[in-house]
Design an enzyme around this catalytic site. Structure first.
Site, PDB file in Angstrom:
ATOM      1  N   SER A 155       0.866  -1.185   0.000  1.00  3.40           N
ATOM      2  CA  SER A 155       0.000   0.000   0.000  1.00  3.40           C
ATOM      3  C   SER A 155       0.899   1.229   0.000  1.00  3.40           C
ATOM      4  O   SER A 155       2.072   1.162   0.400  1.00  3.40           O
ATOM      5  CB  SER A 155      -0.879   0.005   1.257  1.00  3.40           C
ATOM      6  OG  SER A 155      -1.515   1.257   1.442  1.00  3.40           O
ATOM      7  N   TYR A 202      -2.314  -0.799  10.803  1.00  2.00           N
ATOM      8  CA  TYR A 202      -2.285  -1.218   9.398  1.00  2.00           C
ATOM      9  C   TYR A 202      -0.939  -0.897   8.759  1.00  2.00           C
ATOM     10  O   TYR A 202      -0.309  -1.740   8.120  1.00  2.00           O
ATOM     11  CB  TYR A 202      -3.412  -0.516   8.648  1.00  2.00           C
ATOM     12  CG  TYR A 202      -3.485  -0.820   7.170  1.00  2.00           C
ATOM     13  CD1 TYR A 202      -4.080  -1.992   6.712  1.00  2.00           C
ATOM     14  CD2 TYR A 202      -2.992   0.074   6.222  1.00  2.00           C
ATOM     15  CE1 TYR A 202      -4.165  -2.273   5.354  1.00  2.00           C
ATOM     16  CE2 TYR A 202      -3.072  -0.195   4.869  1.00  2.00           C
ATOM     17  CZ  TYR A 202      -3.664  -1.370   4.441  1.00  2.00           C
ATOM     18  OH  TYR A 202      -3.742  -1.639   3.096  1.00  2.00           O
TER      19      TYR A 202
END
Length: 371
Positions: free
Chosen positions: A202, A215
């Site tokens: 990401s 995360y």
């Protein structure tokens, strides 16, 4: 006075791109009038064009002849779309789905008339589930795997003081250790094929955002894991590529209504489990704004995952795939986080912190923070 400062900060945060755009327009005539600056800018743009053209003209793809590709997280989102794309290209695709009876899994079963799509139950947090898919692949596809695409992941938000150790572990089990488990299990088959490992991380694995430690830490970990693996696999002719999607959360299962409800339940656990001192310091208003901000962020995501699937396809089919594919998302003109990633080496950390603070940090109400 405090309220005025908060309003000004919020305004700047939500209109940072527009302000920057106007500043660029304001100084453009001066840049154009300075010959050396204009020459450097034009030279830079020409070089970028040459590099892009070279990449396009020099691209060589493998001959597709039913090679096996294993993909995790295929119930929805990127994984689901990639299965269809690779089946269309002629690959044999083993689609790992957390629920092999889900709507997404059943759609994949019906998608291909070629019989090349194999839908298999896969929970990357369970050793037994991973052993089962490895055995399935060996039995039905042989002992060579051309590509493994580690796509399965779980999104999460919450400040560090609120996030529990259980939640840190839970997300790491999927996003970090799940990738490591699956990769280690398939490496012998990938080495036999001189194939490749493709890890979907990401933009948040390259840039830190407030309320994203749970995360982001897992995505940073897989960036490092991928870099080490790439160097170790060079001697075997195995490629390792990293796909880094930007703002696509609202277009995938990451921020679906079902996922958001799960996230809301987890955030309720955070609030209920927090100490009185922490609750008093932050306040309910601040805490609720984290969740509502996530819901709103989903609306700003790119409306199609096509460019991410293009990057994944290139990573699978290109004879010499890139090391990193940073893919811009967002429905706005630019994906701010991705552009900050590109320029972060040229700006001080304190400047980057200031930009991210303006854009993302929720203000503590004046009545809070006095505990």
């Amino acid at each position: 006075m405090v309220n005025m400062e908060m309003k000004l900060k919020t305004f700047i945060a939500f209109h940072s791109f527009e302000i920057a755009y106007l500043c660029v327009l304001a100084v453009l005539p001066f840049i154009a009038s300075i010959k050396i600056v204009a020459t450097l800018l034009i030279t830079f743009m020409v070089l970028c064009g040459i590099v892009a053209l070279y990449r396009k003209l020099s691209k060589r793809c493998i001959k597709v002849d039913g090679q096996t590709v294993v993909i995790s997280g295929c119930d929805t989102g990127f994984g689901h779309a990639l299965v269809k794309r690779l089946d269309h290209l002629g690959f044999t695709v083993v689609a790992g789905c957390l629920d092999d009876q889900s709507d997404g899994a059943n759609i994949l079963r019906e998608w291909s008339q070629s019989g090349r799509i194999h839908v298999v139950q896969l929970d990357v947090t369970k050793e037994e589930s991973i052993k089962n898919i490895v055995k399935y692949v060996e039995k039905n596809c042989g002992k060579k795997v051309w590509a493994l695409v580690n796509n399965a992941a779980v999104n999460f938000v919450g400040d560090i003081e609120f996030s529990t150790m259980e939640q840190f572990r839970m997300i790491a089990e999927v996003n970090q250790f799940g990738v490591i488990r699956l990769t280690k299990s398939f490496l012998p088959a990938i080495r036999n094929a001189k194939g490749r490992v493709i890890n979907v991380t990401s933009a948040k694995g390259r840039i830190c955002l407030p309320s994203n430690a749970v995360y982001g830490a897992t995505k940073y970990a897989i960036e490092a894991f991928s870099d080490c693996l790439r160097l170790e696999m060079k001697k075997f002719g195995v490629n390792v590529a990293i796909v880094e999607p930007g703002d696509f959360g609202g277009t995938t299962g990451m921020l679906s209504s079902k996922t958001l409800q799960w996230l809301k339940n987890e955030m309720d656990k955070m609030w209920n489990g927090a100490s009185k001192e922490v609750k008093s310091s932050y306040g309910q208003e601040y805490f609720d704004a984290i969740y509502s901000g996530t819901v709103e962020a989903a609306k700003e995501a790119a409306k199609s995952t096509g460019v991410v699937i293009d990057a994944m396809e290139d990573a699978v089919t290109n004879v010499s795939p890139r090391i990193r594919y940073l893919v811009d998302g967002s429905c706005k003109m630019i994906d701010l986080n991705n552009w900050l990633i590109r320029i972060r080496s040229y700006i001080p950390d304190v400047v980057l912190d200031y930009i991210l603070d303006l854009k993302y940090n929720k203000p503590i109400p004046p009545t809070q923070g006095k505990a």
